[in-house]
Design a protein around this motif. Structure first.
Motif, mmCIF file in Angstrom:
data_model
loop_
_atom_site.group_PDB
_atom_site.id
_atom_site.type_symbol
_atom_site.label_atom_id
_atom_site.label_comp_id
_atom_site.label_asym_id
_atom_site.label_seq_id
_atom_site.Cartn_x
_atom_site.Cartn_y
_atom_site.Cartn_z
ATOM 1 N N UNK A 47 0.850 -1.193 0.000
ATOM 2 C CA UNK A 47 0.000 0.000 0.000
ATOM 3 C C UNK A 47 0.885 1.241 0.000
ATOM 4 N N UNK A 48 0.491 2.238 -0.778
ATOM 5 C CA UNK A 48 1.289 3.459 -0.903
ATOM 6 C C UNK A 48 0.427 4.686 -0.667
ATOM 7 N N UNK A 49 1.098 5.803 -0.403
ATOM 8 C CA UNK A 49 0.426 7.085 -0.229
ATOM 9 C C UNK A 49 1.144 8.155 -1.022
ATOM 10 N N UNK A 50 0.392 8.943 -1.782
ATOM 11 C CA UNK A 50 0.979 10.017 -2.577
ATOM 12 C C UNK A 50 -0.130 10.975 -2.983
ATOM 13 N N UNK A 51 0.222 11.984 -3.781
ATOM 14 C CA UNK A 51 -0.754 12.989 -4.194
ATOM 15 C C UNK A 51 -0.522 13.355 -5.659
ATOM 16 N N UNK A 52 -1.543 13.152 -6.480
ATOM 17 C CA UNK A 52 -1.428 13.473 -7.901
ATOM 18 C C UNK A 52 -1.167 14.955 -8.142
ATOM 19 N N UNK A 53 -1.662 15.808 -7.258
ATOM 20 C CA UNK A 53 -1.471 17.246 -7.445
ATOM 21 C C UNK A 53 0.004 17.631 -7.320
ATOM 22 N N UNK A 54 0.756 16.908 -6.486
ATOM 23 C CA UNK A 54 2.189 17.179 -6.378
ATOM 24 C C UNK A 54 2.904 16.787 -7.659
ATOM 25 N N UNK A 55 2.509 15.653 -8.228
ATOM 26 C CA UNK A 55 3.147 15.172 -9.448
ATOM 27 C C UNK A 55 2.652 15.913 -10.683
ATOM 28 N N UNK A 56 1.472 16.508 -10.584
ATOM 29 C CA UNK A 56 0.909 17.200 -11.731
ATOM 30 C C UNK A 56 0.411 16.264 -12.807
ATOM 31 N N UNK A 57 0.029 15.042 -12.395
ATOM 32 C CA UNK A 57 -0.436 14.049 -13.361
ATOM 33 C C UNK A 57 -1.419 13.114 -12.677
ATOM 34 N N UNK A 115 3.604 24.688 -3.151
ATOM 35 C CA UNK A 115 2.865 23.886 -2.178
ATOM 36 C C UNK A 115 1.687 24.648 -1.594
ATOM 37 N N UNK A 116 1.828 25.955 -1.440
ATOM 38 C CA UNK A 116 0.737 26.748 -0.877
ATOM 39 C C UNK A 116 -0.467 26.767 -1.812
ATOM 40 N N UNK A 117 -0.226 26.765 -3.100
ATOM 41 C CA UNK A 117 -1.337 26.704 -4.058
ATOM 42 C C UNK A 117 -1.909 25.295 -4.130
ATOM 43 N N UNK A 118 -1.030 24.314 -4.135
ATOM 44 C CA UNK A 118 -1.473 22.928 -4.288
ATOM 45 C C UNK A 118 -2.347 22.498 -3.118
ATOM 46 N N UNK A 119 -1.928 22.795 -1.889
ATOM 47 C CA UNK A 119 -2.673 22.339 -0.727
ATOM 48 C C UNK A 119 -3.995 23.084 -0.564
ATOM 49 N N UNK A 120 -4.140 24.231 -1.210
ATOM 50 C CA UNK A 120 -5.422 24.935 -1.189
ATOM 51 C C UNK A 120 -6.508 24.117 -1.886
ATOM 52 N N UNK A 121 -6.095 23.236 -2.791
ATOM 53 C CA UNK A 121 -7.058 22.430 -3.545
ATOM 54 C C UNK A 121 -7.770 21.396 -2.689
ATOM 55 N N UNK A 122 -7.299 21.171 -1.457
ATOM 56 C CA UNK A 122 -7.987 20.235 -0.565
ATOM 57 C C UNK A 122 -9.148 20.907 0.171
ATOM 58 N N UNK A 133 -7.475 32.101 1.023
ATOM 59 C CA UNK A 133 -6.467 31.779 2.030
ATOM 60 C C UNK A 133 -5.803 30.441 1.701
ATOM 61 N N UNK A 134 -4.513 30.342 1.988
ATOM 62 C CA UNK A 134 -3.805 29.087 1.770
ATOM 63 C C UNK A 134 -3.458 28.451 3.111
ATOM 64 N N UNK A 135 -2.731 27.324 3.063
ATOM 65 C CA UNK A 135 -2.456 26.571 4.286
ATOM 66 C C UNK A 135 -1.631 27.376 5.286
ATOM 67 N N UNK A 136 -0.740 28.254 4.808
ATOM 68 C CA UNK A 136 0.058 29.063 5.727
ATOM 69 C C UNK A 136 -0.821 30.112 6.402
ATOM 70 N N UNK A 137 -1.758 30.682 5.651
ATOM 71 C CA UNK A 137 -2.670 31.665 6.237
ATOM 72 C C UNK A 137 -3.550 31.028 7.301
ATOM 73 N N UNK A 138 -4.043 29.832 7.014
ATOM 74 C CA UNK A 138 -4.848 29.128 8.012
ATOM 75 C C UNK A 138 -4.011 28.785 9.235
ATOM 76 N N UNK A 139 -2.773 28.353 9.002
ATOM 77 C CA UNK A 139 -1.890 28.040 10.123
ATOM 78 C C UNK A 139 -1.621 29.280 10.973
ATOM 79 N N UNK A 140 -1.511 30.439 10.313
ATOM 80 C CA UNK A 140 -1.295 31.684 11.053
ATOM 81 C C UNK A 140 -2.499 32.014 11.931
#
Length: 339
Positions: A47-57, A115-122, A133-140
């Motif tokens: 079993x594996x874990x990854x994210x297509x948005x990081x790979x862009x495919x 990464x800030x743009x990519x993680x916003x897609x979740x 807002x992105x993940x850093x803004x939410x973290x702030x």
């Protein structure tokens, strides 16, 4: 509950920049290392874990399977999230009793995108994403809710980076410096660095675990819990889901020697220490943690692997590995391991 243990762990020497490796090339060294450590050439489950948005495919994990080879055939699954949850799926699969071993791996190349743009897609596309807002803004926002002392945050970063410099797999980062904010109250060094990397873990059940490893890291408790996606429905100064997962996994049933926790921002350590009820004598993130290396989609699995390695090496009797996903510690997984 069937006895299941971590019997091998391996990870790459993580990089802050794209070194030109494809996903199979990135994963292969860790897979070969756990094969050498266990002697296993075939696993009952993979079993594996990854994210297509990081790979862009789309379905990028399929191409990554090239690292496993075409033979022998495998029983394979995948989670579109941190590979810590792939480990959870593998642990559940081993509970069925018809297979005795499982290979778990995760990988991510954050350097290829923003990464800030990519993680916003979740985020929820109707109510949260349009806020801009992105993940850093939410973290702030969460850091503001915690009202953490700046000196304490600086000390967390300083300790994490120093431990990371002593870890051959982490990045070589200098001590924190500078007064500028990334998003107030967070400074750039409060944020986990962009990192490319991969990791692999082998689980084995019962007698097979004892045959493969001198000091198996037995999983005596594992649980994950999730909170509402909408931040306005949560108390950001605490993590109810991490606390509940810790209780379900049995963290408080004994002394914790080492805890590896998934802190992508410095203030999260304060929240998670409280949620997991870690004592002052518990060693937290001696590997440097995500603030020293953060290969997204493998970081949580590495926390479990690093905690298990302390037992495999004979240096600890009871450890905790923690993984998180979603904005502001929304989803938390806690694993308790014992010698």
């Amino acid at each position: 509950m069937r006895e299941v243990a971590v019997v091998a762990f391996a990870q790459t020497r993580h990089s802050a920049t794209d070194e030109g490796q494809s996903e199979p090339e990135l994963i292969l060294p860790s897979l070969e290392e756990v094969r050498r450590k266990t002697g296993l050439r075939k696993y009952g489950f993979t079993c594996s874990g990854s994210c297509d948005y990081l790979a862009g495919a789309p379905f990028s994990f399929v191409s990554a399977l090239d690292a496993l080879g075409a033979w022998p055939p495998i029983s394979e699954s995948h989670v579109e999230m941190d590979a810590a949850w792939a480990l959870y799926e593998a642990w559940v699969r081993l509970q069925h009793g018809d297979v005795d071993s499982a290979l778990v791996y995760g990988f991510g190349k954050s350097s290829q995108g923003d990464l800030r743009e990519i993680m916003t897609l979740q985020l929820d596309p109707y109510y949260l994403a349009p806020l801009g807002l992105d993940q850093v803004s939410y973290a702030a926002l969460q850091a503001s809710a915690v009202k953490a002392d700046r000196a304490r945050l600086d000390e967390i970063v300083r300790r994490s980076r120093a431990d990371g410099r002593a870890n051959p797999h982490a990045l070589d980062l200098p001590d924190p410096a500078g007064e500028d904010f990334e998003v107030e109250p967070l400074r750039p060094y409060d944020i986990a660095p962009v990192t490319d990397g991969a990791a692999a873990v082998v689980l084995a059940a019962g007698d097979l675990a004892r045959e493969l490893c001198e000091n198996p890291a037995w999983i005596t408790g594992i649980a994950h819990r999730i909170e509402p996606h909408y931040l306005g429905m949560r108390d950001l100064a605490r993590s109810a889901s991490a606390a509940e997962a810790a209780r379900a996994a049995g963290v408080g049933k004994g002394h914790v020697d080492v805890a590896e926790i998934h802190t992508q921002f410095s203030h999260e350590e304060l929240i998670l220490r409280q949620a997991l009820e870690l004592g002052e004598d518990t060693l937290v993130n001696p590997s440097g943690g995500p603030l020293a290396a953060n290969p997204v989609m493998a970081t949580g699995l590495i926390r479990i692997g690093e905690a298990a390695q302390r037992i495999l090496d004979g240096g600890a009797a009871r450890t905790v590995g923690h993984a998180a996903g979603g904005p502001c510690l929304q989803h938390n997984l806690v694993t308790v391991m014992e010698a």
